[in-house]
Design an enzyme around this catalytic site. Structure first.
Site, PDB file in Angstrom:
ATOM      1  N   HIS A 246       0.832  -1.203   0.000  1.00  0.00           N
ATOM      2  CA  HIS A 246       0.000   0.000   0.000  1.00  0.00           C
ATOM      3  C   HIS A 246       0.868   1.255   0.000  1.00  0.00           C
ATOM      4  CE1 HIS A 246      -3.809  -2.157   0.810  1.00  0.00           C
ATOM      5  NE2 HIS A 246      -2.975  -3.041   1.300  1.00  0.00           N
TER       6      HIS A 246
ATOM      7  N   ASP B 217      -6.262   5.330   1.306  1.00  0.00           N
ATOM      8  CA  ASP B 217      -6.188   3.942   0.875  1.00  0.00           C
ATOM      9  C   ASP B 217      -7.454   3.189   1.290  1.00  0.00           C
ATOM     10  OD1 ASP B 217      -5.070   1.578   0.045  1.00  0.00           O
ATOM     11  OD2 ASP B 217      -3.152   1.984   0.997  1.00  0.00           O
TER      12      ASP B 217
END
Ligand code: UDP
Length: 476
Positions: free
Chosen positions: A21, A116
């Site tokens: 991520h 995210d």
């Protein structure tokens, strides 16, 4: 205020913990600084951060204008348990970090916030502070489409999705075989499913959803999301492909430099690179078979070895790069000596992008994490698909059956490991077979298209540029 001091417009990015991520969001941050003139606050959750993550974010090579804001670690001692799955852990860590996130955003409000998938809790904070919030989906559009369809599936389907008699038909897109469904939706009774569903059901709160992909890689899925009446009715925010955003460079240790020097001595396209993402681990039996298969194939290789785990396929997610271990202890006896002319064994973590970029690298045995997939395609390297966890089985199917850049080893009937002969077969196929040549041709075609889409005038560059343009005009 950071943005005001520098005189540049200011945006904030909030990645979930985990290298898979952090890496793409960091690349987006760099692009916003270098190509679009922004000051970026890169808000990072340090709770349970791996050594590899800390090293990347403290790198001296980050551009000035990219400010890493490390949140204080949250006390998780009474909240996390060893038996929790990755998504549940991530969501709980994010939840406990929310007060810190709120205070950073309140102190220095950005023109936009990009979060995210496991940080969608922060949409509410952005709303409270009147900051436009976007999502950056770091997995493929295929998973985004399934995820946006998931709340409907949850309402309309009874029982487990994995027991459905037919593949899941995402409206306007391709069908997904039930055996390929991501881990997070394979059992609707567990906490992980509830966390995943909650995270994705907040996606329509975003002003836009950036996706790390581009038109030529996932045309069917992108078209489905844009044009199918189902998605128009939800409604979903604009889906903005801005990829492939991959790690461009990485800090190299002396050990990494030795690895590159070794590669320098090998013929072009001759080395198979093997590593399984930021968390992937094999069982000890599987690692033994893999080592034997490599040896039998007689091909050159770089093998990244982690401590095997019989309990979890993602055993290294939170601690990759932390441990110095003796790799040979986990390999068949004599393997290192017998393969020393053709192979290099590296413990835990290798400089993946530098290896994939090297002209001697000719194949990549990968767990098909989305970053690894994009990195392999962007460097024109065909793959052996070895999915382990999360949505990787979907990615493996896409790469082998839709895109044509990978081969997937077959697990024998009634077995739970891929045998050494099968490994030998797929390694030879990719490295020296006719099918391997065709995969290499196809992947190089996509490599050119990946380069083109990121240049000024290319669709991915312009998609980011257009949205970024709206932020510069939004006074906060
Ligand atoms: N990576 C690396 N060296 C390794 C293994 C992984 O540099 O030995 C990097 C890789 O380049 C990629 C990321 O870690 O950028 C893994 O992300 P991916 O989405 O492929 O998998 P995940 O870690 O999310 O499962």
């Amino acid at each position: 205020m950071v943005g005001a001091e520098s005189g540049r417009p200011h945006v904030a990015l909030l990645p979930s913990p985990g290298m898979g991520h952090i890496i793409p969001l960091l690349e987006m941050a760099k692009r916003l600084v270098l190509h679009h003139g922004f000051h970026v606050s890169f808000i990072t959750i340090t709770t349970e951060a791996s050594a590899a993550q800390t090293q990347l974010l403290r790198s001296p090579n980050l551009p000035s204008g990219l400010h890493v804001v490390e949140l204080p670690p949250a006390d998780m001692s009474t909240i996390l348990h060893d038996d929790m799955t990755i998504v549940q852990r991530l969501c709980l860590i994010v939840q406990e970090s929310l007060p810190y996130i709120r205070s950073v955003l309140r102190e220095n409000p950005p023109q936009a916030l990009i979060v995210d998938i496991f940080c969608t809790d922060a949409f509410q904070i952005a709303k409270d502070l009147s900051i436009p919030a976007y999502s950056f989906f770091t997995a493929p559009t295929a998973l985004l489409a399934l995820s946006l369809y998931l709340p409907t599936m949850d309402r309309e389907i009874e029982g487990e999705y994995v027991d459905l008699p037919k593949p899941v038909q995402v409206p306007g897109c391709n069908a997904i075989r039930t055996e390929d469904l991501l881990d997070q939706v394979r059992n609707r009774k567990i906490e992980e499913y509830k966390w995943y569903l909650l995270s994705v059901s907040r996606l329509p709160m975003a002003v836009g959803i950036f996706v790390n992909t581009w038109e030529d890689l996932e045309p069917v899925w992108l078209r489905g999301l844009r044009e199918n009446s189902f998605f128009q009715q939800i409604p979903i925010p604009p889906v903005l492909p801005i990829g492939p955003l991959i790690k461009e460079d990485e800090p190299l240790t002396d050990f990494d430099n030795d690895c590159i020097e070794w590669l320098d001595k090998q013929p072009p396209d001759s080395v198979l690179f093997i590593t399984l993402g930021s968390g992937g681990t094999l069982t000890s039996t599987q690692l033994t078979e893999l080592a034997w298969g490599l040896e039998l194939s007689q091909q050159r290789f770089i093998l990244v070895v982690r401590t095997p785990s019989d309990a979890s396929a993602s055993g290294a997610f939170f601690n990759v790069g932390n441990n110095v271990m003796k790799a040979e202890a986990y390999l068949p006896q004599g393997f290192m000596e017998r393969t020393q002319e053709v192979g290099l064994v590296i413990p835990s973590w290798a400089p993946q992008v530098t290896v994939l970029r090297h002209p001697s690298t000719g194949g990549f045995l990968s767990h098909c994490g989305w970053n690894s997939t994009l990195e392999s395609i962007s460097h024109g390297v065909p793959m052996i698909a070895w999915p382990l966890y999360a949505e990787q089985r979907m990615n493996a199917t896409m790469l082998t059956e839709e895109v044509g850049v990978a081969v997937r080893p077959v697990v024998g009937e009634g077995k739970n490991v891929v045998g050494r002969e099968e490994i030998e077969r797929v390694v030879r196929l990719v490295m020296e077979g006719e099918e391997g040549k065709e995969m290499r041709r196809r992947v190089r075609e996509l490599q050119s298209s990946a380069l083109a889409t990121l240049k000024p005038g290319g669709p991915s560059f312009e998609a980011l540029s257009e949205v970024a343009g709206t932020w510069t005009t939004t006074a906060h």
